[in-house]
Design a protein around this motif. Structure first.
Motif, PDB file in Angstrom:
ATOM      1  N   VAL A 145       9.608 -13.559  13.128  1.00  0.00           N
ATOM      2  CA  VAL A 145      10.323 -12.555  13.936  1.00  0.00           C
ATOM      3  C   VAL A 145       9.281 -11.646  14.590  1.00  0.00           C
ATOM      4  N   SER A 146       9.675 -10.955  15.662  1.00  0.00           N
ATOM      5  CA  SER A 146       8.703 -10.114  16.358  1.00  0.00           C
ATOM      6  C   SER A 146       8.343  -8.903  15.490  1.00  0.00           C
ATOM      7  N   GLN A 147       7.221  -8.266  15.832  1.00  0.00           N
ATOM      8  CA  GLN A 147       6.815  -7.095  15.034  1.00  0.00           C
ATOM      9  C   GLN A 147       7.877  -5.996  15.092  1.00  0.00           C
ATOM     10  N   ASP A 148       8.533  -5.846  16.243  1.00  0.00           N
ATOM     11  CA  ASP A 148       9.600  -4.832  16.342  1.00  0.00           C
ATOM     12  C   ASP A 148      10.765  -5.165  15.406  1.00  0.00           C
ATOM     13  N   GLN A 149      11.058  -6.469  15.319  1.00  0.00           N
ATOM     14  CA  GLN A 149      12.224  -6.867  14.497  1.00  0.00           C
ATOM     15  C   GLN A 149      11.949  -6.810  12.991  1.00  0.00           C
ATOM     16  N   VAL A 150      10.653  -6.714  12.627  1.00  0.00           N
ATOM     17  CA  VAL A 150      10.332  -6.615  11.192  1.00  0.00           C
ATOM     18  C   VAL A 150      11.076  -5.425  10.579  1.00  0.00           C
ATOM     19  N   GLN A 151      11.172  -4.325  11.330  1.00  0.00           N
ATOM     20  CA  GLN A 151      11.859  -3.127  10.818  1.00  0.00           C
ATOM     21  C   GLN A 151      13.306  -3.437  10.432  1.00  0.00           C
ATOM     22  N   GLU A 152      13.907  -4.415  11.131  1.00  0.00           N
ATOM     23  CA  GLU A 152      15.317  -4.731  10.846  1.00  0.00           C
ATOM     24  C   GLU A 152      15.492  -5.396   9.482  1.00  0.00           C
ATOM     25  N   MET A 153      14.385  -5.918   8.920  1.00  0.00           N
ATOM     26  CA  MET A 153      14.483  -6.528   7.584  1.00  0.00           C
ATOM     27  C   MET A 153      14.418  -5.469   6.474  1.00  0.00           C
ATOM     28  N   VAL A 154      14.077  -4.224   6.848  1.00  0.00           N
ATOM     29  CA  VAL A 154      14.016  -3.165   5.831  1.00  0.00           C
ATOM     30  C   VAL A 154      15.413  -2.983   5.242  1.00  0.00           C
ATOM     31  N   SER A 155      15.478  -3.066   3.919  1.00  0.00           N
ATOM     32  CA  SER A 155      16.775  -3.167   3.239  1.00  0.00           C
ATOM     33  C   SER A 155      17.112  -1.882   2.492  1.00  0.00           C
ATOM     34  N   GLN A 156      18.213  -1.258   2.888  1.00  0.00           N
ATOM     35  CA  GLN A 156      18.661  -0.039   2.197  1.00  0.00           C
ATOM     36  C   GLN A 156      19.043  -0.341   0.746  1.00  0.00           C
ATOM     37  N   VAL A 157      19.603  -1.535   0.533  1.00  0.00           N
ATOM     38  CA  VAL A 157      19.987  -1.912  -0.843  1.00  0.00           C
ATOM     39  C   VAL A 157      18.736  -1.995  -1.712  1.00  0.00           C
ATOM     40  N   LEU A 158      17.681  -2.591  -1.145  1.00  0.00           N
ATOM     41  CA  LEU A 158      16.439  -2.713  -1.915  1.00  0.00           C
ATOM     42  C   LEU A 158      15.821  -1.340  -2.156  1.00  0.00           C
ATOM     43  N   ILE A 159      15.819  -0.497  -1.136  1.00  0.00           N
ATOM     44  CA  ILE A 159      15.252   0.854  -1.316  1.00  0.00           C
ATOM     45  C   ILE A 159      15.988   1.561  -2.462  1.00  0.00           C
ATOM     46  N   GLY A 160      17.312   1.504  -2.417  1.00  0.00           N
ATOM     47  CA  GLY A 160      18.112   2.174  -3.455  1.00  0.00           C
ATOM     48  C   GLY A 160      17.805   1.628  -4.841  1.00  0.00           C
ATOM     49  N   ALA A 161      17.653   0.308  -4.931  1.00  0.00           N
ATOM     50  CA  ALA A 161      17.398  -0.315  -6.240  1.00  0.00           C
ATOM     51  C   ALA A 161      16.017   0.078  -6.767  1.00  0.00           C
ATOM     52  N   VAL A 162      15.030   0.066  -5.890  1.00  0.00           N
ATOM     53  CA  VAL A 162      13.662   0.406  -6.320  1.00  0.00           C
ATOM     54  C   VAL A 162      13.599   1.875  -6.742  1.00  0.00           C
ATOM     55  N   VAL A 163      14.240   2.748  -5.968  1.00  0.00           N
ATOM     56  CA  VAL A 163      14.230   4.177  -6.321  1.00  0.00           C
ATOM     57  C   VAL A 163      14.898   4.377  -7.681  1.00  0.00           C
ATOM     58  N   LYS A 164      16.008   3.680  -7.892  1.00  0.00           N
ATOM     59  CA  LYS A 164      16.725   3.822  -9.175  1.00  0.00           C
ATOM     60  C   LYS A 164      15.817   3.430 -10.354  1.00  0.00           C
ATOM     61  N   LEU A 165      15.107   2.316 -10.196  1.00  0.00           N
ATOM     62  CA  LEU A 165      14.285   1.840 -11.312  1.00  0.00           C
ATOM     63  C   LEU A 165      13.021   2.681 -11.486  1.00  0.00           C
ATOM     64  N   ARG A 166      12.329   2.952 -10.383  1.00  0.00           N
ATOM     65  CA  ARG A 166      11.038   3.646 -10.510  1.00  0.00           C
ATOM     66  C   ARG A 166      11.188   5.127 -10.844  1.00  0.00           C
ATOM     67  N   SER A 167      12.363   5.697 -10.595  1.00  0.00           N
ATOM     68  CA  SER A 167      12.528   7.141 -10.853  1.00  0.00           C
ATOM     69  C   SER A 167      12.449   7.473 -12.340  1.00  0.00           C
ATOM     70  N   VAL A 168      12.911   6.558 -13.179  1.00  0.00           N
ATOM     71  CA  VAL A 168      12.957   6.820 -14.627  1.00  0.00           C
ATOM     72  C   VAL A 168      11.769   6.136 -15.286  1.00  0.00           C
ATOM     73  N   LYS A 169      10.887   6.941 -15.858  1.00  0.00           N
ATOM     74  CA  LYS A 169       9.654   6.396 -16.442  1.00  0.00           C
ATOM     75  C   LYS A 169       9.864   6.049 -17.916  1.00  0.00           C
ATOM     76  N   ASP A 170       9.361   4.869 -18.332  1.00  0.00           N
ATOM     77  CA  ASP A 170       9.442   4.522 -19.754  1.00  0.00           C
ATOM     78  C   ASP A 170       8.216   5.084 -20.487  1.00  0.00           C
ATOM     79  N   HIS A 171       8.164   4.855 -21.798  1.00  0.00           N
ATOM     80  CA  HIS A 171       7.081   5.509 -22.567  1.00  0.00           C
ATOM     81  C   HIS A 171       5.703   4.969 -22.208  1.00  0.00           C
ATOM     82  N   HIS A 172       5.637   3.715 -21.727  1.00  0.00           N
ATOM     83  CA  HIS A 172       4.329   3.187 -21.292  1.00  0.00           C
ATOM     84  C   HIS A 172       3.841   3.966 -20.071  1.00  0.00           C
TER      85      HIS A 172
END
Ligand code: GLY
Length: 464
Positions: A145-172
């Motif tokens: 896909v063109s470089q401009d269209q790469v932005q269209e692959m940015v996924s709100q679902v993925l952002i939300g999932a990553v934020v949910k997981l990375r926000s809470v730190k485990d003991h490690h």
């Protein structure tokens, strides 16, 4: 390369696949970045989300989670002898994959074919917002896909999932941040001991950075160290220290696994605070200690920020700098003349954790929206605190000549500000005090070995 037990990465990817629900998730690892010619590199830094899910702190990799097929693949290429003579023996890609619980590995060449076929079949490819130009180019080449269209692959679902997981730190993770905070403690006490007239800011900044390097990590962000503490992010270190000024040192280290600390101390050149410096310092100290205690699960960080603002406004009122009703002053944003930034942000693999995914996705949600009021608008984290969050607590009080002049000329909020009294502090500089705080059901806890913080502790540390 230090990594967590492989089950941790496996479990994180499994939870991620469940949260995203369908399609393919692609994490480009970071490549080397050239400084002034191709093979002269900046310090290598792996992408933090790649580290979180795939753990490999080396250039040349892509991580892929196939949600529909429930499998993960590490893409990368084994090194040949031409590389090995410069770099030494290197582990095979499949061995690295096994260390982080990934059973499948493949060459980077095969990734392009796979991604193009995936898109042709109408399957979704989820990516996070690319923050490096080379990622955009590579993603475009791999997917067709063109470089401009790469932005269209940015996924709100993925952002939300990553934020949910990375926000809470485990003991490690908390243990890693704690190690980084311990190193920062040595950095800050060293800078305090060096803060005597005749030394240059750059000598302190160099020592601070050297300590981070000597403990295995680089600094977690470029050192902020200056007598001109009123410049919030001052990276100029060229001045000779003079009696009567204070040094603001805002610096942290990265642990071996790339977790950050971010700590600030302010100390007087020569080792003794003046009466005026003590007054302002103790106001900021109170804002720091009281709001750390108040940083509890269920409370929004915006409330805690506003509590800090009220403590600062209250202290300034006692000094005759502010006036009027404190609640009204804070609601109007009058304190922001002196405290124009937010109380803090998330901390983890990034100093501003996950900021690359979009600050509002990390710090705000439907329940708490970002304010557009001057000062409060700079608060990076406003939403409700949860157990396992690690946040910075960094109130400050500054006398910024350009801002004072602007507000004074506009007679801005003059019902709350004694501009005549403010003039007595014009050359004061600023004070910021910052700690890294774990939010838990048992209360909040400052991470790392305590670093001198009260007037007495700082002066004792600086006594020669
Ligand atoms: N301590 C640097 C920052 O928060 O940006």
């Amino acid at each position: 390369m230090t990594i967590f037990p492989k089950e941790i990465y496996w479990q994180r990817r499994k939870m991620l696949r469940e949260l995203v629900g369908e399609g393919v998730i692609l994490f480009p690892g970071n490549e080397e970045s050239s400084m002034n010619y191709r093979s002269n590199y900046y310090h290598y830094r792996q992408d933090s989300t790649f580290l979180y899910f795939f753990g490999i702190n080396r250039p040349g990799f892509f991580g892929l989670c196939d949600v529909d097929e429930q499998k993960d693949i590490l893409y990368g290429d084994d090194f040949g002898i031409d590389d090995i003579i410069w770099m030494g023996e290197q582990p095979a890609v499949r061995d690295l994959a096994a260390k982080v619980g990934v059973e499948l590995s493949a060459s980077s060449e095969s990734l392009g074919t796979f991604l193009k076929q995936t898109l042709q079949k109408g399957r979704k490819v989820h990516i996070l917002p690319p923050y490096r130009g080379d990622h955009v180019i590579t993603l475009s080449q791999l997917t067709g896909v063109s470089q401009d269209q790469v932005q269209e692959m940015v996924s709100q679902v993925l952002i939300g999932a990553v934020v949910k997981l990375r926000s809470v730190k485990d003991h490690h993770e908390i243990a890693e941040i704690e190690k980084a905070a311990d190193v920062a403690g040595i950095m800050h006490t060293t800078a305090m001991k060096m803060a005597y007239p005749g030394n240059y800011e750059r000598e302190l900044a160099g020592a601070v950075e050297g300590i981070a390097l000597a403990h295995g990590g680089p600094v977690s962000f470029p050192v902020i160290l200056s007598m001109d503490g009123q410049i919030l992010h001052n990276h100029y270190h060229g001045k000779e220290l003079v009696e009567g000024r204070m040094v603001v040192c805002d610096a942290g280290a990265e642990s071996a696994m790339c977790y950050a600390s971010d700590i600030t101390r302010t100390f007087p050149v020569g080792g003794k605070f003046s009466a005026q410096q003590k007054d302002i310092y103790n106001i900021v100290l109170k804002a720091n200690t009281e709001t750390i205690k108040a940083s509890l699960p269920g409370r929004t960080y915006r409330e805690v920020h506003l509590m800090a603002a009220k403590i600062i406004a209250g202290g300034l009122k006692e000094l005759g700098i502010m006036k009027g009703d404190l609640d009204e002053a804070v609601a109007a944003g009058a304190h922001a003349l002196f405290f124009p930034h937010g109380l803090g942000h998330m901390l983890g693999l990034d100093v501003h954790d996950m900021e690359g995914l979009g600050e509002n996705h990390v710090g705000y949600n439907d329940a708490v929206k970002r304010s557009d009021q001057f000062g409060l608008a700079y608060l990076r984290l406003g939403r409700k605190l949860e157990p396992g969050f690690v946040v910075t607590n960094e109130p400050g009080c500054y006398f910024i000549p350009a801002l004072i002049d602007q507000w004074k000329e506009e007679k801005k909020l003059e019902q709350f500000i004694n501009y005549g009294q403010v003039e007595k502090y014009r050359g004061f500089g600023g004070v910021r005090i910052e700690d890294d705080v774990l939010i838990s059901d048992q209360g909040s806890r400052v991470l790392g070995t305590p670093i001198p913080k009260t007037v007495e502790e700082v002066e004792d540390t600086m006594r020669v």
